[in-house]
Motif scaffolding. Structure first.
Motif, PDB file in Angstrom:
ATOM      1  N   ASN A 113      44.064   1.293 -14.563  1.00 22.76           N
ATOM      2  CA  ASN A 113      44.897   1.812 -15.652  1.00 22.76           C
ATOM      3  C   ASN A 113      44.180   1.698 -16.996  1.00 22.76           C
ATOM      4  O   ASN A 113      44.250   2.609 -17.823  1.00 22.76           O
ATOM      5  CB  ASN A 113      46.224   1.052 -15.689  1.00 22.76           C
TER       6      ASN A 113
ATOM      7  N   THR B 291      50.745   5.802 -18.474  1.00 30.29           N
ATOM      8  CA  THR B 291      49.438   6.399 -18.780  1.00 30.29           C
ATOM      9  C   THR B 291      49.317   7.783 -18.151  1.00 30.29           C
ATOM     10  O   THR B 291      48.764   8.713 -18.767  1.00 30.29           O
ATOM     11  CB  THR B 291      48.312   5.486 -18.269  1.00 30.29           C
TER      12      THR B 291
ATOM     13  N   SER C 103      48.359  11.429 -19.790  1.00 25.01           N
ATOM     14  CA  SER C 103      47.261  12.265 -19.283  1.00 25.01           C
ATOM     15  C   SER C 103      47.742  13.692 -19.046  1.00 25.01           C
ATOM     16  O   SER C 103      47.079  14.664 -19.431  1.00 25.01           O
ATOM     17  CB  SER C 103      46.710  11.689 -17.973  1.00 25.01           C
TER      18      SER C 103
ATOM     19  N   PRO D  60      41.252  13.424 -19.904  1.00 18.95           N
ATOM     20  CA  PRO D  60      42.522  13.136 -19.212  1.00 18.95           C
ATOM     21  C   PRO D  60      42.513  13.532 -17.733  1.00 18.95           C
ATOM     22  O   PRO D  60      43.264  12.940 -16.938  1.00 18.95           O
ATOM     23  CB  PRO D  60      43.540  13.957 -20.008  1.00 18.95           C
TER      24      PRO D  60
ATOM     25  N   TYR E 267      39.768   6.842 -20.619  1.00 20.13           N
ATOM     26  CA  TYR E 267      39.491   8.261 -20.359  1.00 20.13           C
ATOM     27  C   TYR E 267      40.361   9.153 -21.259  1.00 20.13           C
ATOM     28  O   TYR E 267      39.882  10.132 -21.842  1.00 20.13           O
ATOM     29  CB  TYR E 267      39.761   8.596 -18.899  1.00 20.13           C
ATOM     30  N   ASN E 268      41.646   8.819 -21.362  1.00 20.15           N
ATOM     31  CA  ASN E 268      42.536   9.606 -22.227  1.00 20.15           C
ATOM     32  C   ASN E 268      42.029   9.612 -23.669  1.00 20.15           C
ATOM     33  O   ASN E 268      41.989  10.648 -24.330  1.00 20.15           O
ATOM     34  CB  ASN E 268      43.954   9.040 -22.184  1.00 20.15           C
TER      35      ASN E 268
ATOM     36  N   VAL F 220      34.785   3.327 -21.757  1.00 19.21           N
ATOM     37  CA  VAL F 220      34.682   3.909 -20.417  1.00 19.21           C
ATOM     38  C   VAL F 220      33.493   3.314 -19.667  1.00 19.21           C
ATOM     39  O   VAL F 220      33.600   2.934 -18.494  1.00 19.21           O
ATOM     40  CB  VAL F 220      34.556   5.448 -20.500  1.00 19.21           C
TER      41      VAL F 220
ATOM     42  N   ALA G 152      41.398  10.603 -15.839  1.00 16.70           N
ATOM     43  CA  ALA G 152      42.465   9.607 -15.840  1.00 16.70           C
ATOM     44  C   ALA G 152      43.530   9.966 -14.809  1.00 16.70           C
ATOM     45  O   ALA G 152      43.982   9.114 -14.040  1.00 16.70           O
ATOM     46  CB  ALA G 152      43.083   9.507 -17.233  1.00 16.70           C
ATOM     47  N   ARG G 153      43.930  11.215 -14.798  1.00 17.30           N
ATOM     48  CA  ARG G 153      44.973  11.661 -13.855  1.00 17.30           C
ATOM     49  C   ARG G 153      44.524  11.449 -12.405  1.00 17.30           C
ATOM     50  O   ARG G 153      45.299  10.961 -11.578  1.00 17.30           O
ATOM     51  CB  ARG G 153      45.302  13.134 -14.114  1.00 17.30           C
TER      52      ARG G 153
ATOM     53  N   ALA H 204      41.758   4.434 -17.164  1.00 20.68           N
ATOM     54  CA  ALA H 204      42.457   5.703 -17.402  1.00 20.68           C
ATOM     55  C   ALA H 204      42.829   5.863 -18.867  1.00 20.68           C
ATOM     56  O   ALA H 204      42.704   6.950 -19.445  1.00 20.68           O
ATOM     57  CB  ALA H 204      43.705   5.777 -16.518  1.00 20.68           C
TER      58      ALA H 204
END
Length: 460
Positions: free
Chosen positions: A274, A309, A313, A286, A280-281, A256, A289-290, A277
């Motif tokens: 992406n 992805t 999330s 999440p 992040y997940n 990250v 990410a979302r 993200a």
């Protein structure tokens, strides 16, 4: 006094005339790299006769494949301190990377002659000689490397390759096994050992070693300068690869950090967003990410990776209907892409629709029939969700056939065989696991369960 003053004024003139290399197309470099290089050029110009600064600039250029500029910086470092073997070594390395292989090879020979106690010099010389086909000359280079650095696996791997090329498969296997005893994760050594075993007719062992050594990448022997290279990598693809490597090693937080820094210079790069993200997940964020991906799909409603992805999330957030909706959109965009069906299966599992999830996994497998991890996931669903041990066992066995180097499936096989009371098969799976992943934390637990299965005392 006159001579001293003359030397002083000469050194001052040398300060001014020691050229700090600058890329010709500096303005065309990727934004993050351009800013970083510009900052470091200014830093070196402040003290051009400081060898450490010239060497650092050389490593920066080398880490970002600017080899011509790297060579000039390393030449400066070598001029400032001719007794520093790493400076000379990196002049040779950058010469090789710039395309003048023969000149670099001569430099490696000269370096080992002048610095006979310098192991990295012998590693580079031996490696270059193997590339040139000079097998007989490479052998003493690796012998010297082994003598200087007996705990360095590359010396034995190099000697193994020498023996392999000479057709001495038995001796090659012997030294390559020593190499792997020093570093069981050395894929290059596994690949070479597979070739040696094949030459000895040990085809099953060869297949396993070649599977472990698949996708091998040659990482040079480390030194005090090379260990700093990763912190200077500013090319976007290198940073994405590095972030993925951190994630695969269980350090998604580090991934990250790297990707957030990269994104600051390339806000509109959907592929980078992406990748962040995904990191992040993996790091348990999440929601972040979302938030990122919703902006992406609003601008690019046909960007397939974002929907995949985003579905994951939403599953992690418990937004199950939303997760399924994004997975279905991904399938619309990529019906033959296995990851779209895996996203759907993941959403369905979160919704506890296990039969439908298994059906989605079957579709994913048809899209990618050689994917061992899909077979393993199907086995998990059968065993843990549907309480079907027989089909689970078949899926695990098929996964093991597809990828005999996949440690996680051997753990599952061993556990399932123990539960079924099949000590022989369980022991075979444990021994296979021990061979491909000798430091695997599951081994201790499995060994204990095998002892109990055999009815022996725990302390035996």
């Amino acid at each position: 006094m006159i001579l001293g003053l003359a030397g002083f004024f000469h050194s001052q003139r040398s300060d001014r005339h020691l050229e700090v290399p600058v890329p010709k197309d500096l303005d065309k470099l990727e934004p993050q790299l351009r800013n970083y290089v510009t900052q470091k050029i200014k830093w070196v110009r402040e003290r051009p006769r400081e060898m450490h600064r010239q060497a650092t600039l050389g490593i920066i250029y080398a880490a970002n494949s600017l080899w011509s500029e790297a060579r000039l910086a390393f030449i400066n470092a070598a001029k400032l301190n001719p007794k520093e073997p790493l400076a000379r070594l990196y002049v040779a390395i950058s010469t090789q990377e710039s395309g003048d292989f023969n000149e670099a090879l001569n430099m490696f020979r000269q370096i080992t002659a002048e610095f006979p106690e310098f192991p990295q010099g012998y590693y580079r010389l031996g490696d270059a000689l193997l590339r040139s086909g000079s097998v007989d000359e490479a052998e003493p280079a690796f012998q010297r490397l082994i003598a200087l650095a007996p705990k360095e696996w590359r010396g034995y791997a190099g000697m193994g390759e020498v023996k392999l090329r000479k057709g001495d498969y038995a001796e090659a296997a012997k030294v390559l096994e020593k190499s792997l005893a020093l570093d069981p994760g050395a894929k290059t050594a596994h690949h070479l050992l597979g070739q040696a075993y094949r030459g000895l007719g040990r085809l099953e062992d060869a297949g396993l070693e070649l599977a472990i050594g698949v996708d091998q990448t040659r990482y040079p022997m480390e030194d005090d300068w090379s260990v700093t290279a990763s912190q200077h990598m500013k090319l976007l693809q290198d940073q994405m690869d590095m972030a993925n490597e951190y994630s695969s090693r269980g350090q998604p937080g580090k991934a990250v950090e790297i990707l957030k820094e990269a994104l600051a210079s390339q806000q509109g790069n959907s592929s980078l967003v992406n990748a962040l993200a995904i990191a992040y997940n993996r790091s348990g964020q999440p929601e972040n990410a979302r938030d990122l991906l919703l902006k992406v799909v609003q601008k690019e409603d046909r960007y397939l990776p974002a929907y995949i992805t985003l579905s994951h999330s939403c599953s992690d957030l418990g937004r199950t209907n939303e997760a399924l909706r994004y997975a279905e959109r991904a399938i619309e965009l990529g019906p033959n892409v296995a990851q779209t069906h895996l996203a759907k299966a993941n959403a369905l599992l979160t919704m506890e629709h296990d039969e439908q999830a298994l059906a989605a996994l079957e579709v994913a497998l048809r899209c990618d029939p050689q994917n061992a991890e899909i077979q393993m996931e199907m086995g998990d669903v059968c065993l843990k969700n549907l309480n079907r041990s027989e089909p689970a066992l078949e899926h695990y066995k098929q996964a093991a056939r597809l990828n005999p180097a996949l440690a996680s499936v051997q753990v599952r096989l061993a556990q399932l065989y123990v539960e079924r009371g099949d000590a022989g098969e369980a022991r075979a799976a444990v021994e296979h696991l021990r061979r491909i992943s000798p430091a695997n934390p599951a081994l201790g637990i499995l060994d204990e369960r095998l002892r109990r299965l055999a009815g022996r005392p725990n302390n035996e």
